[in-house]
Design a protein around this motif. Structure first.
Motif, PDB file in Angstrom:
ATOM      1  N   ALA A   1      -8.553   7.765   3.378  1.00 63.64           N
ATOM      2  CA  ALA A   1      -7.284   8.480   3.543  1.00 63.64           C
ATOM      3  C   ALA A   1      -7.329   9.816   2.823  1.00 63.64           C
ATOM      4  O   ALA A   1      -6.365  10.203   2.178  1.00 63.64           O
ATOM      5  CB  ALA A   1      -6.146   7.619   3.011  1.00 63.64           C
ATOM      6  N   GLY A   2      -8.452  10.539   2.929  1.00 64.54           N
ATOM      7  CA  GLY A   2      -8.557  11.841   2.299  1.00 64.54           C
ATOM      8  C   GLY A   2      -9.492  11.864   1.109  1.00 64.54           C
ATOM      9  O   GLY A   2      -9.405  12.748   0.264  1.00 64.54           O
ATOM     10  N   ASP A   3     -10.409  10.927   1.068  1.00 62.98           N
ATOM     11  CA  ASP A   3     -11.317  10.832  -0.068  1.00 62.98           C
ATOM     12  C   ASP A   3     -12.315  12.000  -0.079  1.00 62.98           C
ATOM     13  O   ASP A   3     -12.665  12.530   0.961  1.00 62.98           O
ATOM     14  CB  ASP A   3     -12.018   9.477   0.065  1.00 62.98           C
TER      15      ASP A   3
ATOM     16  N   THR B   1      -3.639  11.532   2.746  1.00 66.84           N
ATOM     17  CA  THR B   1      -3.182  12.808   3.283  1.00 66.84           C
ATOM     18  C   THR B   1      -2.143  12.555   4.356  1.00 66.84           C
ATOM     19  O   THR B   1      -2.051  11.476   4.928  1.00 66.84           O
ATOM     20  CB  THR B   1      -4.353  13.581   3.903  1.00 66.84           C
ATOM     21  N   ASP B   2      -1.368  13.588   4.628  1.00 66.76           N
ATOM     22  CA  ASP B   2      -0.289  13.460   5.608  1.00 66.76           C
ATOM     23  C   ASP B   2      -0.818  13.021   6.964  1.00 66.76           C
ATOM     24  O   ASP B   2      -0.250  12.166   7.641  1.00 66.76           O
ATOM     25  CB  ASP B   2       0.424  14.807   5.721  1.00 66.76           C
ATOM     26  N   HIS B   3      -1.943  13.582   7.358  1.00 68.87           N
ATOM     27  CA  HIS B   3      -2.458  13.263   8.697  1.00 68.87           C
ATOM     28  C   HIS B   3      -2.983  11.841   8.793  1.00 68.87           C
ATOM     29  O   HIS B   3      -3.065  11.282   9.884  1.00 68.87           O
ATOM     30  CB  HIS B   3      -3.574  14.246   9.082  1.00 68.87           C
ATOM     31  N   MET B   4      -3.344  11.253   7.677  1.00 69.37           N
ATOM     32  CA  MET B   4      -3.905   9.894   7.717  1.00 69.37           C
ATOM     33  C   MET B   4      -2.853   8.835   7.478  1.00 69.37           C
ATOM     34  O   MET B   4      -3.138   7.648   7.500  1.00 69.37           O
ATOM     35  CB  MET B   4      -5.011   9.741   6.668  1.00 69.37           C
TER      36      MET B   4
ATOM     37  N   PHE C   1       2.451  18.845  -0.450  1.00 67.72           N
ATOM     38  CA  PHE C   1       3.084  18.801   0.861  1.00 67.72           C
ATOM     39  C   PHE C   1       2.200  18.140   1.913  1.00 67.72           C
ATOM     40  O   PHE C   1       2.667  17.774   2.987  1.00 67.72           O
ATOM     41  CB  PHE C   1       3.494  20.205   1.318  1.00 67.72           C
ATOM     42  N   VAL C   2       0.909  17.975   1.628  1.00 70.69           N
ATOM     43  CA  VAL C   2       0.051  17.290   2.602  1.00 70.69           C
ATOM     44  C   VAL C   2      -0.578  16.028   2.057  1.00 70.69           C
ATOM     45  O   VAL C   2      -1.379  15.414   2.743  1.00 70.69           O
ATOM     46  CB  VAL C   2      -1.119  18.179   3.093  1.00 70.69           C
TER      47      VAL C   2
ATOM     48  N   ALA D   1       3.629  24.555  -2.541  1.00 66.42           N
ATOM     49  CA  ALA D   1       2.682  23.482  -2.268  1.00 66.42           C
ATOM     50  C   ALA D   1       3.182  22.127  -2.717  1.00 66.42           C
ATOM     51  O   ALA D   1       2.831  21.114  -2.140  1.00 66.42           O
ATOM     52  CB  ALA D   1       1.350  23.778  -2.945  1.00 66.42           C
TER      53      ALA D   1
ATOM     54  N   THR E   1       6.306  20.880  -3.022  1.00 61.37           N
ATOM     55  CA  THR E   1       7.496  20.237  -2.462  1.00 61.37           C
ATOM     56  C   THR E   1       7.185  19.686  -1.094  1.00 61.37           C
ATOM     57  O   THR E   1       6.741  20.419  -0.227  1.00 61.37           O
ATOM     58  CB  THR E   1       8.639  21.249  -2.304  1.00 61.37           C
ATOM     59  N   PRO E   2       7.412  18.412  -0.882  1.00 62.44           N
ATOM     60  CA  PRO E   2       7.170  17.885   0.465  1.00 62.44           C
ATOM     61  C   PRO E   2       8.162  18.483   1.445  1.00 62.44           C
ATOM     62  O   PRO E   2       9.290  18.780   1.095  1.00 62.44           O
ATOM     63  CB  PRO E   2       7.363  16.380   0.313  1.00 62.44           C
TER      64      PRO E   2
ATOM     65  N   TYR F   1      -8.069  15.622   9.375  1.00 65.78           N
ATOM     66  CA  TYR F   1      -7.281  14.471   8.989  1.00 65.78           C
ATOM     67  C   TYR F   1      -7.242  14.347   7.469  1.00 65.78           C
ATOM     68  O   TYR F   1      -6.376  13.676   6.930  1.00 65.78           O
ATOM     69  CB  TYR F   1      -7.873  13.183   9.577  1.00 65.78           C
ATOM     70  N   LYS F   2      -8.232  14.978   6.789  1.00 62.33           N
ATOM     71  CA  LYS F   2      -8.293  14.875   5.337  1.00 62.33           C
ATOM     72  C   LYS F   2      -7.909  16.190   4.671  1.00 62.33           C
ATOM     73  O   LYS F   2      -8.353  16.492   3.579  1.00 62.33           O
ATOM     74  CB  LYS F   2      -9.725  14.497   4.927  1.00 62.33           C
TER      75      LYS F   2
ATOM     76  N   ARG G   1      -6.346  18.551   2.384  1.00 61.77           N
ATOM     77  CA  ARG G   1      -5.611  18.388   1.134  1.00 61.77           C
ATOM     78  C   ARG G   1      -5.104  19.719   0.595  1.00 61.77           C
ATOM     79  O   ARG G   1      -4.549  19.779  -0.494  1.00 61.77           O
ATOM     80  CB  ARG G   1      -6.520  17.730   0.086  1.00 61.77           C
TER      81      ARG G   1
ATOM     82  N   ARG H   1      -2.472   8.610  16.712  1.00 60.05           N
ATOM     83  CA  ARG H   1      -1.006   8.575  16.747  1.00 60.05           C
ATOM     84  C   ARG H   1      -0.484   8.035  18.066  1.00 60.05           C
ATOM     85  O   ARG H   1       0.489   7.311  18.100  1.00 60.05           O
ATOM     86  CB  ARG H   1      -0.468   9.979  16.488  1.00 60.05           C
TER      87      ARG H   1
END
Lengths: 243, 526, 714
Positions: free
Chosen positions: A119-121, A163-166, A200-201, B147, B149-150, B207-208, B210, C611
């Motif tokens: 998940a973003g490792d 991460t948000d995308h995962m 935020f991500v 950065a 703040t969601p 997808y990762k 950050r 998704r």
């Protein structure tokens, strides 16, 4: 093909004796800070040096939240009194939502399937998990197997700060697993976001998305620590009691 | 061509439209160009004069945008930075992809994260921020965006469909990932096929993501160093070095000789360990179990050597601006070198055994071929470029640390297929050991760190990471915090070239192509 | 008037009433008229067939045509069998017509359809009861022309017209060839009456027999769909309107096979193995090519048409084996082979009609026949999916359905070539057996594709996503046929008994006696079974059902000599009961035990965590069948129409376009060269038609000179 058979036989057995006996070879673990009694006037300096705020002042001296340690070693290098660290690798602790009713039963003690979700490792935790399947650690002898599909999985091993995308992928993997199932969060990023989250991500760890049963701190936790975490998840090793 | 000659020829080509400034000491030629000549100028540098394209750096100033296109040649030719400016309220620039195709993904990333528009780029949109997770108009790299703040309101595009390339009756796109293999990183592929062979594969990355570059902004150097080290931790030391080089250049610091040689020692140790892991992955992908186990044993031994020598298996916490965070014991270094010698000898034996296993070679030869011309046009770097007859190596072209005093031999192959890439990995591993020997032989007692006086400025740090050339651009503000941190990792460049190796292949070759290309998703996604 | 003529008159009256009412009443009533009267006509045909099966009625000469002969009507057991099948098909399809015809009548004439439909029924029945060459051929021509008119009923589309024209041309050519064959026989017998031809046949020359076989095999083979005269069949079946196609596949295809059977087994009994071998090989080739093209076709109707070719090939192969066994002096084996071929014919009529009705219902509701655009229909059309599943399992020869019994028996019968003496014939049997086994495997692939891609998974187009359940009349029609598939699969011993009535007089041996041992106590011949044999099989449960079920037993078993007591055996009845019991047991355990103790949760399909899983990410029918296309590349030989890469700025790939087109192998190897030869000759002849009067006068003089010279020389 016979050259491969000969090569394999010549190599012999490399597998560690853990968990039957402790592993003492050098370089198997980066160690983890444990804190303890420390000169009062230097604690503030230590707190400032730590990039993730893992150190705080307590009654007994310096208190370390291992879930935040990113192994920068700044509390040991360039200071008058280095912070107390311990070698070893049995670092697994009970997670925040560990529920005794949702344990894997005794049938899984010697046969559990693990699905790994990245998940973003950063790549290090995943590489250490990869070493677990190699000859030095050989998780298969303990009945632990990696599976690519959640439908066959009993333990969900998550690395990365989520991460948000995962997020959706992680949740879908969790929902696709049949009960009983447990979540094992591996690595500082998965416990507290490390240097990356929350932002935020990225979440600040898996606990904001899934119920976490076992946590393994470290950046990255060495393969033996992850193995200890897996054995804890299947009920073969007692976990530390957490923070 | 020297920097001065470059300066002269560019100036005479477009008089009035470019403004050149050359610093002979650092072999840097900075050309400020007007937008109209940008594409031609970059084309001249890349296509005609054969300079390598390092990357594009976007900086948002208070009144204007500054886009910096970095090109480099060897030591003599030096660096060429092409600058183009535009008012910060607008953000429209010409695209250079028709002449410098290697800039494709840089422009897409800038469009997605900054909201810039590159006129003439055929396929902008849905790159870093996925359209089916984020609405249009989110520009996280802008100054105004916070950065930490969601985002409260998310309106993703639920009708988003992936782009398709193959148009044939009955064609469909098999989805793979992001959660797919036992321990593979999270990345999504669409394999377009008509049912037997895969005609084309489209990856979906980030997808990762950050947002490391965003997290670094407004942070002091010692908070950004952990980010640089940890965003792609299997090559942590190399990326930390890149960041340190940039800061050292800004501060004008002189790194002591002992630190330079030890840095080389540790960087080559990391390269050796990384290549052992890559070889293990290739053997694993072809399901040659014993070879995979043998290589995995070597990788674990090198990890233990790294851990025993420095305390951390992935060399975290060692590289700091000015040198190393702690000195290494000479006896410990010699022990480590001895163990590496033994490991390297076993790697050579493994290579020999693999070269005589015809069933293994059958699965690698002519699989995922990348031609030399394609590698050059896409600006590929690292071992996969060297396997396609593009032997660029920053340790030779632009030596840093102690490399200019060491003899670095860069291997090169012609075929550009999986087997060529494997041979390059073995050759580089041997070369790494030789460099470790040379470095340790030359090291003498001394300091391992020089003090760093932080002052404002900007500089490019570069390093030849195990996967290829990595560039770190750092701009420090007045109060010593990082104002802009731009990373161009080798995997970002090489993932762009992924589509070259995945056309018309049998489905079962897909994991092998992935393994031989040795692409890191974490490094690309940052 | 005898009962036979009474039944015949009933059929004729109903058809006549259908034509009259269909033309007289307003067109909007046509569907109901056709449905009602069609069902009654079907029942009347059934009655006619049942009556004829009960006792062979005498041949009746109803009219004498001067210089030609008598017009004879006769229905023996073989005709009766075909009448029964036709009756069931007409009955079932007429139910379906009630709701599938109205959409077509918006553009085309209902009067025409009614008239043509009943004309077809009448001509089919007449062919089956014709006892002389003249009436047979008049009825055949009527049937051909009416079928042609019905095939291009939707004549506004160009490809329908072309398909119909090709069908007519090939039908006529085939009819002429078959007529020639029959006339050879009639000339030898000196009469055009079937009974006299049968009597005179034993003195036929070997060469003439072979000629008759070839002429009738390929002549009637046009209607049956045998290679290489089946180029019209896929096109015509695709062009024919949905209400009519099931009749085309279920009734008229059988007529071709009827013609082949009638002439070569009944009228002319075989004396040499060559005719049989040719038939066997032609049948196997048809089966293989049919199923290959079916597996790789994406249009549902065309796929089913190719599958009809495959099944006709299997029937013909069985028939050819029977001819070989008869010529080799093994009447029992020959009888078994004929019975097996007829069993498959009956089965095929049932499940193919079912599948074509299903295809029509799907096209009507989902708007498309393209398997690449269907999908997910099992949720939108559950009943249709269920009965189509029965049809799919039957055609794929899965137990306990009827297709399994006849295919299994066909392969077992071919294995009996071990009892022949000629090595060459044994080798051919072995190769053909292997070919039919390959056909069976490909059939499973093909119909797995049909059901999985058509009904399961996600809907691949908006129309498929919005499909509604089919009309109850279509479901009723399919359910009836599906039930018959199940019955014929679960009670094969009764079907064998029934078919034996038709086959035994022709082969002069009883197949039922060789296939169904009398295990039940009290049945005829029970006491002649050796007691050890009986004991062993009673231990296996062969007497289950004694007292409940009539007849000799429920086990198919072919006995050999003392060295090989059981040559082959199967008990589909017990198999079906056991399978049903297992299924119920599993469902019971799951529902009653497992589901009680755990929560049952319905989750999405695992898709790797993306998704949204889109339909374009799921397998298409083309993709599923592509491996077959690749493996059999030598047969398909696709030519690449387009293989382009569109790039922008040299490196941005925007489109890769690939398209291939493939001409049918029969077209490539037979039709195209034939067409080229014919047009070549025609072109050469056309060069003589240049319009110069002087030359024509010269031609006339030249021919005159030649004729005079010939006569002078004589």
């Amino acid at each position: 093909m016979s050259q491969w058979i000969r090569a394999g036989l010549r190599t012999g057995i490399k597998t560690t004796a853990y968990p039957a006996a402790p592993e003492t070879a050098p370089g198997v673990s980066p160690g983890l800070p444990v804190g303890g009694p420390h000169p009062r006037d230097e604690i503030a300096g230590l707190i400032a040096r730590c990039p993730t705020g893992a150190i705080s002042a307590g009654d007994a001296g310096a208190v370390v939240d291992a879930r935040r340690c990113v192994h920068s070693y700044r509390c040991r290098r360039g200071v008058a009194t280095p912070l107390e660290w311990a070698q070893g690798y049995e670092w697994a602790i009970r997670g925040p939502t560990d529920d005794p009713r949702r344990r894997l039963g005794p049938a899984f003690r010697r046969s559990a399937h693990v699905i790994v979700v990245d998940a973003g490792d950063c790549g290090a935790c995943l590489n250490e998990v990869k070493q677990l399947a190699g000859p030095y650690y050989n998780m298969h002898r303990l009945g632990l197997f990696l599976t690519p599909t959640p439908r066959h999985a009993d333990v969900l091993l998550v690395v990365g700060p989520v991460t948000d995308h995962m997020r959706v992928a992680l949740l879908k993997t969790w929902e696709a697993m049949p009960t009983p199932k447990r979540v094992l969060a591996v690595g500082t990023c998965a416990l507290s976001g490390g240097v990356f989250g929350p932002s935020f991500v990225a979440e600040g760890g898996v606990a904001s998305v899934l119920p976490v049963d076992v946590e393994v701190p470290g950046q990255p936790p060495p393969p033996l620590a992850i193995l200890h975490g897996l054995l804890t998840a299947v009920g073969r090793a007692p976990a530390g009691v957490g923070r | 061509m020297t920097s001065a000659e470059l300066h002269a020829r560019i100036a005479e080509r477009w008089p009035g439209l470019v403004h050149c400034r050359t610093d002979a000491a650092t072999s840097l030629c900075e050309v400020t160009a007007s937008p109209g000549v940008l594409a031609d100028l970059c084309g001249l540098l890349f296509l005609d004069w054969g300079l390598a394209f390092a990357g594009m750096i976007v900086e948002e100033g208070t009144t204007q945008w500054e886009l910096r296109y970095v090109f480099h040649g060897d030591r003599r030719t030096g660096w060429v930075h092409v600058l183009v400016h535009g008012p910060v309220t607008e953000g429209t620039f010409p695209s250079i992809v028709r002449t410098v195709h290697a800039a494709d993904w840089h422009e897409r990333e800038a469009e997605d994260l900054f909201g810039l528009v590159f006129e003439g780029h055929p396929s902008l949109g849905d790159f870093v921020l996925h359209d089916d997770a984020w609405q249009e108009g989110v520009e996280p790299m802008r100054r105004a965006f916070s950065a930490r703040t969601p985002m409260s309101e998310r309106r993703p595009n639920t009708d988003w469909r992936p782009p398709r390339i193959v148009q044939a009756p009955g064609a469909f796109a098999m989805p793979i990932g992001p959660v797919f293999a036992g321990q593979h990183e999270s990345v999504h592929f669409l394999l377009e096929t008509v049912g037997e062979d895969v005609i084309h594969a489209i990856p979906r990355l980030f997808y990762k993501y950050r947002a490391v570059e965003k997290l670094a902004e407004q942070r002091p150097i010692d908070h950004v160093l952990p980010l640089a080290e940890r965003f792609a931790a299997t090559t942590a030391f190399a990326h930390a070095l890149g960041f340190c080089h940039a800061v050292e250049t800004i501060a004008g610091a002189e790194v002591p000789d002992r630190a330079r040689l030890l840095r080389v020692f540790l960087a080559e140790l990391e390269r050796l360990r990384h290549h052992a892991g890559a070889i293990a992955a290739i053997c694993e992908s072809t399901a040659l179990g014993v070879a995979a186990s043998q290589a995995s044993i070597l990788e674990e031994e090198l990890l233990r050597v790294s851990g025993a020598l420095t305390g951390h298996r992935y060399l975290f916490g060692l590289a700091v601006p000015g040198g190393l965070a702690t000195d290494l014991d000479d006896g410990g270094c010699r022990d480590a070198l001895g163990r590496c010698r033994d490991t390297s000898a076993r790697l050579d034996r493994l290579e020999h055994m693999l070269q005589t296993s015809s069933s293994f070679l059958d699965r690698l030869e002519e699989v995922g071929p990348i031609t030399d011309r394609d590698a050059w046009v896409f600006g590929l770097v690292g071992p996969i470029a060297r396997a396609s007859a593009l032997p660029r190596d920053l340790r030779v072209l632009q030596p840093y640390d102690a490399y200019e005093h060491l003899a670095v031999r860069v291997p090169s192959e012609r075929e550009g297929d999986g087997y060529a890439r494997l041979r390059v990995l073995f050759a580089e591993a041997r070369e790494s050991l030789r460099l470790m020997e040379q470095a340790l032989a030359a090291v003498a007692a001394g300091a391992v760190a020089a003090p760093i006086r932080v002052r404002p400025g900007a500089a490019l740090g570069w390093v030849e990471a195990p996967r290829g050339a990595a560039f770190h651009w750092v701009r420090l503000a007045d109060d010593g915090v990082v104002a802009r941190y731009r990373i161009v990792p080798p995997s970002f460049v090489n993932w762009h070239g992924f589509s070259l190796g995945v056309e018309n292949f049998a489905f079962q070759d897909f994991p092998i192509i992935l393994a031989t290309l040795d692409l890191s998703v974490a490094e690309n996604d940052r | 008037m005898s009962a036979f003529t009474a039944w015949l008159a009933a059929v004729g009256t109903l058809c006549g009433a259908g034509i009259v009412l269909g033309i007289a009443l307003p067109a909007r009533h046509a569907p109901r008229v056709i449905a009602l009267l069609g069902m009654l006509a079907g029942l009347a045909t059934l009655g006619l067939g049942a009556h004829a099966l009960g006792g062979a009625p005498a041949a009746t000469a109803i009219w004498t045509i001067p210089a030609v002969g008598d017009v004879v009507l006769h229905a023996d057991a073989l005709s009766a069998l075909f009448l029964l099948v036709t009756g069931v098909v007409i009955f079932a399809v007429s139910i379906f017509i009630a709701t599938s015809l109205p959409p077509i009548l918006r553009t085309y004439s209902g009067h025409a359809f009614a008239g043509l439909y009943f004309g077809l029924v009448a001509s089919v029945v007449w062919i089956l009861v014709a006892g002389d060459v003249f009436s047979f051929f008049v009825a055949w021509e009527v049937m051909s022309i009416v079928s042609y008119l019905l095939v291009l009923f939707e004549h506004e589309q160009e490809e329908n017209r072309r398909a119909g024209y090709l069908m007519l041309a090939m039908s006529e050519a085939g009819a002429l060839a078959a007529l020639l064959g029959l006339l050879l026989l009639a000339a030898h017998a000196g009469s055009q009456d079937f009974a006299r031809m049968r009597a005179a046949a034993p003195t036929l020359d070997g060469d003439v027999r072979l000629a008759i076989l070839l002429l009738t095999l390929f002549g009637f083979g046009v209607k049956a769909g045998l290679v290489p005269v089946n180029a019209w069949l896929p096109r015509a079946y695709t062009a024919a309107p949905a209400p009519f196609v099931p009749v085309l596949a279920g009734a008229t295809l059988n007529l071709g096979l009827y013609g082949i059977f009638r002439v070569n087994a009944d009228l002319v009994s075989p004396t040499s193995v060559l005719p049989g071998v040719v038939t066997l090989v032609v049948g196997t080739l048809s089966a293989l090519l049919g199923i290959l093209y079916a597996t790789t076709d994406g249009d549902l109707k065309t796929l089913l048409a190719h599958s009809s070719i495959e099944n006709a090939g299997i029937i013909t192969a069985g028939f050819g084996a029977g001819l070989v066994f008869a010529a080799a002096g093994r009447p029992v084996l020959s009888s078994i082979a004929f019975l097996v071929a007829l069993y498959h014919l009956v089965n095929h009529a049932l499940f193919k009609t079912l599948l074509f009705v299903s295809a029509g219902a799907v096209e009507q509701r989902a708007g498309t026949r393209d398997l690449d655009r269907l999908g997910g229909l099992v949720r939108r059309m559950p009943w249709t999916a269920l009965v189509t599943l029965v049809g799919v399992l039957s055609i794929a020869a899965m137990p306990p359905f009827n297709g399994f019994v006849s295919e299994w028996l066909t392969l077992q019968t071919l294995l009996r070539s071990a009892e022949l003496t000629s090595v060459g014939v044994k080798v051919i049997f072995a190769l053909c057996g292997a070919g039919l086994a390959l056909t069976a495997a490909l059939a499973v692939t093909c119909f797995a594709k049909v059901f999985a891609m058509g009904f399961l998974g996600m809907a691949r187009s908006a129309e498929a996503d919005e499909a509604r359940e089919a009309h109850p009349s279509a479901i009723a029609s399919m359910t009836l046929l599906g039930l018959l598939c199940v019955v014929l699969g679960m009670l094969p011993t009764y079907v064998i008994g029934l078919l034996d009535v038709a086959v035994a007089p022709i082969a002069r041996a009883s197949a039922a006696a060789a296939l169904v041992p009398p295990f039940f106590a009290g049945s005829a011949g029970h006491d002649t079974l050796p007691s050890t044999f009986l004991g062993e099989f009673h231990d296996l449960g062969a007497q289950v059902g004694e007292g409940l079920a009539p007849g000799p037993g429920l086990v198919i078993l072919h006995r050999g000599g003392a060295a090989n007591p059981v040559v082959f055996a199967a008990a589909p009845t017990y198999l079906g009961l056991v399978l049903a019991a297992l299924l119920l047991a599993v469902l019971g355990v799951v529902a009653g035990v497992l589901a009680r103790r755990r929560a049952v949760v319905r989750r999405e399909c695992w898709d790797g965590g993306i998704r949204r899983l889109l339909p374009e990410m799921t397998y298409t029918a083309t993709g599923f069948a592509n491996p077959v296309r690749v493996i059999f590349h030598a047969v398909f030989r696709p030519t690449i129409v387009e293989d382009t890469r569109t790039t922008v700025a040299e490196h941005f790939r925007t489109a890769i376009r690939r398209e291939t087109v493939a001409a049918h192998i029969v077209d490539r190897l037979v039709v195209e060269p034939g067409r080229a030869l014919t047009t070549g000759i025609a072109y050469q002849l056309a060069r003589m038609h240049h319009g110069r009067l002087n030359a024509y006068v010269a031609y006339v003089l030249l021919s005159l000179v030649i004729v005079i010279a010939v006569f002078a020389w004589r």
